[in-house]
Design a protein around this motif. Structure first.
Motif, PDB file in Angstrom:
ATOM      1  N   ALA A   1     -23.491   1.613  11.093  1.00 49.21           N
ATOM      2  CA  ALA A   1     -23.549   1.496   9.637  1.00 49.21           C
ATOM      3  C   ALA A   1     -24.921   0.963   9.270  1.00 49.21           C
ATOM      4  O   ALA A   1     -25.534   0.210  10.034  1.00 49.21           O
ATOM      5  CB  ALA A   1     -22.462   0.561   9.119  1.00 49.21           C
TER       6      ALA A   1
ATOM      7  N   ALA B   1     -22.059   5.128   6.986  1.00 54.32           N
ATOM      8  CA  ALA B   1     -21.663   4.892   8.375  1.00 54.32           C
ATOM      9  C   ALA B   1     -21.110   6.156   9.003  1.00 54.32           C
ATOM     10  O   ALA B   1     -20.745   7.106   8.304  1.00 54.32           O
ATOM     11  CB  ALA B   1     -20.609   3.790   8.427  1.00 54.32           C
TER      12      ALA B   1
ATOM     13  N   ILE C   1     -24.163  -2.676  13.093  1.00 49.36           N
ATOM     14  CA  ILE C   1     -24.660  -2.679  11.712  1.00 49.36           C
ATOM     15  C   ILE C   1     -26.153  -2.991  11.728  1.00 49.36           C
ATOM     16  O   ILE C   1     -26.582  -4.012  12.265  1.00 49.36           O
ATOM     17  CB  ILE C   1     -23.890  -3.704  10.863  1.00 49.36           C
ATOM     18  CG1 ILE C   1     -22.395  -3.380  10.917  1.00 49.36           C
ATOM     19  CG2 ILE C   1     -24.399  -3.692   9.418  1.00 49.36           C
ATOM     20  CD1 ILE C   1     -21.506  -4.483  10.428  1.00 49.36           C
TER      21      ILE C   1
END
Length: 159
Positions: A12, A40, A88
């Motif tokens: 993401a 994502a 992330i």
């Protein structure tokens, strides 16, 4: 979506523009349907995680971004049978012109942190990241080769 093994690896991107606004999307499917979330998707077999996040952001929103670094890992187990893992990354938007991937998304835009915190359709992860800003991102180091015996076509280290 194609059948995957019971270990999922996704990425993401927390993409910020020059004003600090976040690039967020609303999916048309899944548990995030109708909620603001980060762009994502899953990592493909022929790419590294840092390549995957740049591809997913571009595919979903049309936005080109510059990778800053890794800021977190979201991990969980679904129904005691699927290990669901997402790296992330923090990125800086190179442009702010959005063209959404209409088959997956109902909306995409740059929104301020203040607006996202007040919006009841912001996902848990969005609100958590705003309230708990990440520390210094881990950098992606390219150009390493652990030896030809491993036959890597791409090899990156994140530190």
């Amino acid at each position: 979506m194609s059948k995957r093994s019971n270990i999922w690896l996704g990425v993401a991107g927390l993409v910020k523009d020059s004003n600090g606004r976040w690039l967020v999307v609303k999916k048309k499917y899944s548990g995030l349907k109708g909620l603001w979330s980060l762009p994502a998707g899953f990592v493909k077999q022929d790419e590294t995680v840092d390549q995957a996040v740049l591809r997913e952001i571009k595919e979903e929103t049309g936005v080109d971004a510059t990778l800053i670094g890794l800021i977190g890992v979201r991990t969980g187990v679904i129904r005691e049978e699927i290990s669901d893992n997402m790296l992330i990354f923090l990125l800086q938007a190179d442009d702010t012109a959005i063209s959404i991937q209409e088959e997956e998304l109902s909306d995409a835009r740059f929104i301020s942190e203040e607006e996202l915190l007040k919006d009841p359709t912001s996902s848990l992860l969005i609100k958590y990241l705003i309230e708990n800003p990440p520390n210094k991102p881990m950098n992606v180091v390219k150009g390493l080769n652990p030896g030809d015996q491993f036959q890597y076509t791409t090899y990156h280290f994140i530190k």
